[in-house]
Every structure is written in C-alpha cells, then in structure tokens.
Scaffold this motif. Structure first.
Motif, PDB file in Angstrom:
ATOM      1  N   CYS A 167      28.080 -16.252 -15.974  1.00 52.19           N
ATOM      2  CA  CYS A 167      27.528 -17.497 -15.426  1.00 52.19           C
ATOM      3  C   CYS A 167      28.450 -17.954 -14.288  1.00 52.19           C
ATOM      4  CB  CYS A 167      27.421 -18.563 -16.513  1.00 52.19           C
ATOM      5  SG  CYS A 167      29.024 -19.081 -17.146  1.00 52.19           S
TER       6      CYS A 167
ATOM      7  N   CYS B 203      33.100 -16.057 -19.030  1.00 49.58           N
ATOM      8  CA  CYS B 203      32.608 -17.125 -19.912  1.00 49.58           C
ATOM      9  C   CYS B 203      32.429 -16.567 -21.323  1.00 49.58           C
ATOM     10  CB  CYS B 203      31.283 -17.697 -19.398  1.00 49.58           C
ATOM     11  SG  CYS B 203      30.594 -18.906 -20.563  1.00 49.58           S
TER      12      CYS B 203
ATOM     13  N   HIS C  63      28.495 -16.689 -21.872  1.00 54.42           N
ATOM     14  CA  HIS C  63      27.521 -16.032 -20.983  1.00 54.42           C
ATOM     15  C   HIS C  63      28.124 -14.951 -20.093  1.00 54.42           C
ATOM     16  CE1 HIS C  63      26.676 -20.504 -21.181  1.00 54.42           C
ATOM     17  NE2 HIS C  63      25.735 -19.996 -21.931  1.00 54.42           N
TER      18      HIS C  63
ATOM     19  N   HIS D  82      27.343 -23.639 -16.094  1.00 55.15           N
ATOM     20  CA  HIS D  82      26.858 -22.483 -16.862  1.00 55.15           C
ATOM     21  C   HIS D  82      25.515 -21.958 -16.388  1.00 55.15           C
ATOM     22  CE1 HIS D  82      30.242 -22.511 -19.617  1.00 55.15           C
ATOM     23  NE2 HIS D  82      30.240 -23.805 -19.374  1.00 55.15           N
TER      24      HIS D  82
HETATM   25 ZN    ZN Z   1      28.879 -19.925 -19.325  1.00 58.09          ZN
END
Ligand code: ZN
Ligand code: ADP
Length: 308
Positions: free
Chosen positions: A183, A177, A180, A161
């Motif tokens: 990431c 993700c 995020h 991540h």
């Molecule tokens: Zn992530």
C-alpha cells in the motif's frame, strides 16, 4: 471581545515514537512545552498529567493521537486508541485516563486531523473549508476537513493504506505494510525508503533515484484524493517531506497523472499554492491539539465567552 483573563489550553500530540505537550493559546503564545518518548500508556499519560498539573488552570485539553482510535462521541469506545499494533497500546482509554485527573472539556482526534485543524486556524489552510493534511513519516496518514468539519465516518480516514499502481519492473520492492505490503505506506513511508534503499531516508542524497520514485507514489496518491474529495489544497508534512526537492516533483507528476482531465485553475495554473508544506512546520500537530482543545471548550460554553 475583551478578556479579563487569558484562557490557556493544553495540547497533546501523541505519536508512536514521541509525545509533545504544550500549554498556551496558539502559535504566538506557547507558555510551556515538553516532549518525551512514547513508552507504556500508564507512564506516558502519567507524564502528560504531571506536566499539565504544573501549568495552572486550563480551559480545555486537546489530544491528537496516533491510531487507529475512536473519534465518535456517541460510541462506547470514544476516546480510546483501539486496534493499534503498537505494543501495550491497544484498547487504551486515553480520554478516561485524563478525566480521572482533570474535570475539563477534552477534544480527541487523530494526529493528522488535529494538524489539519491547526493549519486551518493558523496555517496554510486558513480560509478554506475542504482540504487535506498528509504526513509522510514513520507512517503515512491523512486528515481531512470537508465543508468545515474534520472528516469522520464509520472511523477516521486511513489515507496511508490506499493501493497504487506498482510497476514491479521499475520497483521490485515488495513493501513493508504488515497488513497490505505494498500500500502507499508500505511503499513510501520513511521506513519503506530505508528498507528499499538500505539507508535512512535523511541520508540519501538529493539526486538519488529514491526521490523520483517517492514522488511517483505520492503523486498517484494525491490524484486519488483529489478525485475523491476535491480538496481546495493539499498540505504535505512529516519527516520525509523535509526533502524539499519532492515538492516540484510531486506537483509535476500529479498534473501529469491527472492528464488534462480536470480543467481546474487552482490545480493546473497554481499548483505551487495547491500542494504545499505545512505553514506551522513541525508544530502543526501540537498546535492542532491546542486547536482541538479550543474547539472542545467552545462546544462546552453556554456563555458568549467563546474566543474560537
Ligand atoms: Zn497498509
Ligand atoms: P513521526 O512519523 O514519528 O512523527 P517523522 O515525521 O519525523 O516522525 O518521520 C520519521 C521518518 O521520516 C523516519 O523514517 C525518517 O527516516 C524520515 N525522515 C526524517 N527526517 C527526514 C529527512 N530530513 N529526509 C528524509 N526523511 C526523513
């Protein structure tokens, strides 16, 4: 040391999509193995218990699991899968469920820390004390051994991540993700490849532009890990790394992005031995779980019987 009786260990590789369980001592002696899809905790752990019960006496059990999980023996949640988004599995007391069935030492860590331990004992990291094992598969995860110990701190590493340079002109893909978006895992996991290119990663031809871009992200990630942990080697496993053309691309780009800053011969002159596939192949996880079991048994032994 001479043994009158071979001590057998149980290993569990608990994955988000499948479980692999094995009983034996290591790569040269696996007595039994089974695999089944991951369903509910009660059903999946129930199948594990039934399998081990059929195998006779065990000396210890090791669990290498998907996470996030709590690997800290001093914590009240030790042995739990904690905040996983996988439906039904959040706050599962994995060790507790096994303890109701077996009065044995139980080792517990992430799937990737387990794989790292397996590679250290029998595979591509023998003789090293600081290295990284990464899997590039359904997710991206990293395990690390640092100065001889599997790395834990306030949690376990979550190397998938990290954030990377993302050239939106070259790669307008926003990333998958759930936490995020773009990431490393959001840009470079198997499902990210599938979402970006509209076809499963294993169906993309070797000369597809996907692989150069994939190598770019992996190399950025490796440069971050190299400059943070100074690993003596980096092992890249998981389904996506079955694309062997990725290895030379990742090696060349990692050197390019380091940009002559580090004059480390292990990296510059011997990069083929620095960024490598797992020597245990697809068995790294379950053999790593057996290595965790052996470690748990040796921590419990007071007699000099330990064969660790
Ligand atoms: Zn992530
Ligand atoms: P898991 O992460 O569930 O343990 P894998 O490491 O096999 O399992 O990862 C599965 C992912 O890897 C899927 O997204 C799949 O598309 C991708 N994958 C599997 N085999 C290959 C391959 N030969 N080439 C490229 N991608 C692959």
């Amino acid at each position: 040391m001479k043994h009158t009786q071979i001590r057998l260990y149980g290993g569990i590789e608990a994955g988000g999509t499948k479980f692999i369980c094995a009983v034996g001592t290591g790569p040269d002696e696996i007595r039994a193995e089974t695999r089944f899809p991951t369903t509910t905790p009660a059903e999946s752990i129930g199948l594990v218990i039934n399998f081990f019960k059929e195998q006779g006496e065990l000396a210890a059990i090791g669990i290498g699991s998907f996470g996030p999980l709590d690997p800290n023996p001093a914590s009240p949640d030790f042995g739990y899968i904690t905040t996983t988004p996988k439906p039904g599995w959040a706050h599962t007391d994995f060790i507790g469920a096994l303890r109701t069935a077996f009065d044995l030492p139980i080792g517990f860590d992430t799937d990737v820390n387990a794989a790292a331990l397996g590679e250290h004992r029998w595979g591509a990291a023998q003789g090293l004390d600081t290295f990284i094992y990464l899997t590039i598969g359904t997710g991206i995860g990293g395990g690390a051994m640092v100065a001889g110990n599997l790395l834990h701190g306030v949690m376990h590493p979550e190397m998938g991540h990290i954030r990377l340079p993302h050239d939106w002109e070259q790669d307008p893909f926003e990333g998958i993700c759930p936490y995020h978006k773009d990431c490393l895992e959001g840009l470079a996991s198997g499902p990210a490849l599938e979402a970006r290119w509209g076809a499963r990663a294993e169906t993309l031809p070797m000369d597809h532009p996907a692989w150069d871009l994939e190598a770019t992200y992996l190399a950025y990630a490796l440069v971050n890990y190299i400059t943070t942990l100074a690993p003596q080697r980096i092992i890249l496993g998981g389904g996506v790394m079955e694309q062997k053309q990725l290895f030379p691309l990742v090696r060349a780009k990692a050197k390019e992005y380091l940009n002559s800053y580090l004059q480390v011969p292990e990296i510059l002159a011997k990069v083929d031995e620095y960024i490598v596939p797992p020597a245990l192949g697809g068995q790294a996880g379950v053999l790593g779980a057996i290595a965790l079991a052996r470690q748990a048994a040796s921590h419990n032994l007071t007699s000099p019987q330990s064969d660790l």
